[in-house]
Write an enzyme that holds these catalytic residues in place. Structure first.
Site, PDB file in Angstrom:
ATOM      1  N   ARG A   1       0.937  -1.329  -0.410  1.00  0.00           N
ATOM      2  CA  ARG A   1       0.197  -0.039   0.018  1.00  0.00           C
ATOM      3  C   ARG A   1       0.826   1.199   0.048  1.00  0.00           C
ATOM      4  NH1 ARG A   1      -3.072  -3.560   2.233  1.00  0.00           N
ATOM      5  NH2 ARG A   1      -0.815  -4.691   2.711  1.00  0.00           N
ATOM      6  N   THR A   2       1.715   1.149   0.805  1.00  0.00           N
ATOM      7  CA  THR A   2       2.810   2.455   0.712  1.00  0.00           C
ATOM      8  C   THR A   2       2.889   2.939  -0.780  1.00  0.00           C
ATOM      9  OG1 THR A   2       2.701   1.938   3.432  1.00  0.00           O
ATOM     10  CG2 THR A   2       4.034   3.631   2.523  1.00  0.00           C
TER      11      THR A   2
ATOM     12  N   LYS B   1      25.053  -6.317  -0.662  1.00  0.00           N
ATOM     13  CA  LYS B   1      26.462  -6.575  -0.487  1.00  0.00           C
ATOM     14  C   LYS B   1      27.264  -5.439   0.110  1.00  0.00           C
ATOM     15  CE  LYS B   1      26.165  -6.490  -6.126  1.00  0.00           C
ATOM     16  NZ  LYS B   1      26.604  -5.496  -6.855  1.00  0.00           N
TER      17      LYS B   1
ATOM     18  N   ARG C   1      11.588   4.125   3.669  1.00  0.00           N
ATOM     19  CA  ARG C   1      10.571   3.074   4.799  1.00  0.00           C
ATOM     20  C   ARG C   1      12.082   1.891   4.836  1.00  0.00           C
ATOM     21  NH1 ARG C   1       5.477  -1.424   4.815  1.00  0.00           N
ATOM     22  NH2 ARG C   1       4.571   1.176   5.075  1.00  0.00           N
TER      23      ARG C   1
ATOM     24  N   HIS D   1       4.631   5.589  11.435  1.00  0.00           N
ATOM     25  CA  HIS D   1       4.113   5.338   9.759  1.00  0.00           C
ATOM     26  C   HIS D   1       3.536   7.047   9.952  1.00  0.00           C
ATOM     27  CE1 HIS D   1       2.881   4.183   6.511  1.00  0.00           C
ATOM     28  NE2 HIS D   1       2.743   2.544   7.095  1.00  0.00           N
TER      29      HIS D   1
HETATM   30  N1   CP Z   1      -0.296   0.063   6.251  1.00  0.00           N
HETATM   31  C1   CP Z   1       1.105  -0.285   5.543  1.00  0.00           C
HETATM   32  O1   CP Z   1       1.933  -0.098   5.474  1.00  0.00           O
HETATM   33  O2   CP Z   1       0.558  -1.097   4.247  1.00  0.00           O
HETATM   34  P1   CP Z   1       2.006  -1.467   3.135  1.00  0.00           P
HETATM   35  O3   CP Z   1       2.674  -2.366   4.755  1.00  0.00           O
HETATM   36  O4   CP Z   1       1.685  -2.623   2.389  1.00  0.00           O
HETATM   37  O5   CP Z   1       2.945  -0.531   3.141  1.00  0.00           O
END
Ligand code: CP
Length: 323
Positions: free
Chosen positions: A54-55, A82, A104, A134
């Site tokens: 999603r993100t 590496k 991320r 988040h």
């Molecule tokens: N909600 C969320 O962060 O989903 P993803 O891990 O799929 O990005």
């Protein structure tokens, strides 16, 4: 340099500005041509050291709908395997002409380090760092709930808050950056937040957070919350730490799942939320996830608008998120 690293960095005015711009972005997304010229000539790099559906996709969609170029970087298959460091990866991306970095990372603090270590001079947007924060997930959750709590699911009026709402967040709080960001944001917006988890999945120091805490999901449900946010049981983080957080999936489900019985006890106005991905049958039953009370798909949809707003305010607006 301006960044979006943590909800704690935002004032109420800044959070409301993000939500209001997200509503304005959402209004453009029902047009036949969804694309805006706002970020033409800019390049956004999606730097993902941890899996995401999603993100990553919604940051990509958001940047493209603002006409930015997007480069997707996944640690899998890159020179990270590496031994290349975060610093050298970041320097490489900056050298390629990036204007912003979405990151991320499995380590809490990685986004802050990228933004503030002095390695690069780019806005950094945190797409989830370890168990820390988040922020865009909390913003899309707040956007979704604000619509339902204040305007029966329609776009919220500018400046509206969650004053008086009661939000219950249930599940693996210990490993959840979503819970931390949501407690910060929803309480700032005026909601009362209650966290529910088994004692083993409640973080040390939670009594200092701006929320209530209980180990009893049924007691929290009896209070008639306006929203129930079910969290994913993060089995990958549990097994990395040796497991043993609950006796069995069946026992967890019995005490902490939104099962059919609890679903039927929700008050009539309550919405069901989940950041995804879902463990159907573990923390939530299919009947609840797929019901008309579920706003899980709306959350995903609002994620694109929230990320458009964040990119716009960091890269294009004269009044950045932090004015
Ligand atoms: N909600 C969320 O962060 O989903 P993803 O891990 O799929 O990005």
């Amino acid at each position: 340099m301006k960044h979006l690293i943590s909800i704690e960095d935002l004032s109420l005015e800044e959070a409301l500005r993000l939500l209001d711009v997200a509503e304005a972005m959402a209004a453009t997304q029902s047009r036949a041509v969804k694309k805006l010229p706002t970020l033409r000539g800019k390049t956004v790099i999606n730097l993902f050291f941890e899996d995401s559906t999603r993100t990553r996709l919604s940051f990509e969609a958001a940047a493209k709908r603002l006409s930015a170029d997007v480069i997707n970087f996944s640690a899998k298959g890159s020179s990270v395997s590496k031994g290349e460091s975060l610093k050298d990866t970041a320097l490489t991306l900056q050298a390629m002409g990036a204007d912003a970095v979405v990151v991320r990372h499995r380590s809490s603090g990685a986004a802050h380090r990228l933004a503030h270590a002095g390695w690069i001079k780019l806005p950094v947007l945190n797409a989830g760092d370890g168990t820390h924060q988040h922020p865009t997930q909390a913003l899309l959750d707040a956007m979704t709930l604000r619509r339902h709590y204040t305007n029966e699911g329609r776009p919220a009026e500018p400046g509206s808050t969650l004053e008086g709402a009661h939000v219950v967040i249930v599940g693996d709080i210990l490993h959840s950056r979503v819970a931390r960001s949501n407690v910060d944001l929803m309480s700032m917006l005026g909601a009362r937040v209650t966290l529910v988890a088994p004692p083993t999945l409640m973080p040390v120091g939670v009594e200092g957070w701006p929320c209530d805490v209980t180990y009893d999901f049924d007691e929290a449900l009896a209070q008639g919350p306006d929203a129930v946010i079910m969290l994913r049981v993060q089995r990958e983080r549990m097994s990395a730490a040796g497991g043993g957080y609950f006796p069995s999936p069946a026992e967890y489900h019995h005490s902490y799942a939104l099962d059919i019985d609890r679903f039927e006890r929700l008050n009539k106005r309550a919405v069901i939320m989940h950041p995804g991905p879902l463990n159907r049958g573990l923390e939530i039953c299919a009947q609840a996830a797929d019901s008309s009370r579920s706003v899980i798909v709306e959350q995903v949809n609002n994620g694109v608008s929230v990320r458009m707003a964040a990119l716009y305010l960091l890269l294009a607006s004269k009044e950045s998120i932090h004015e």
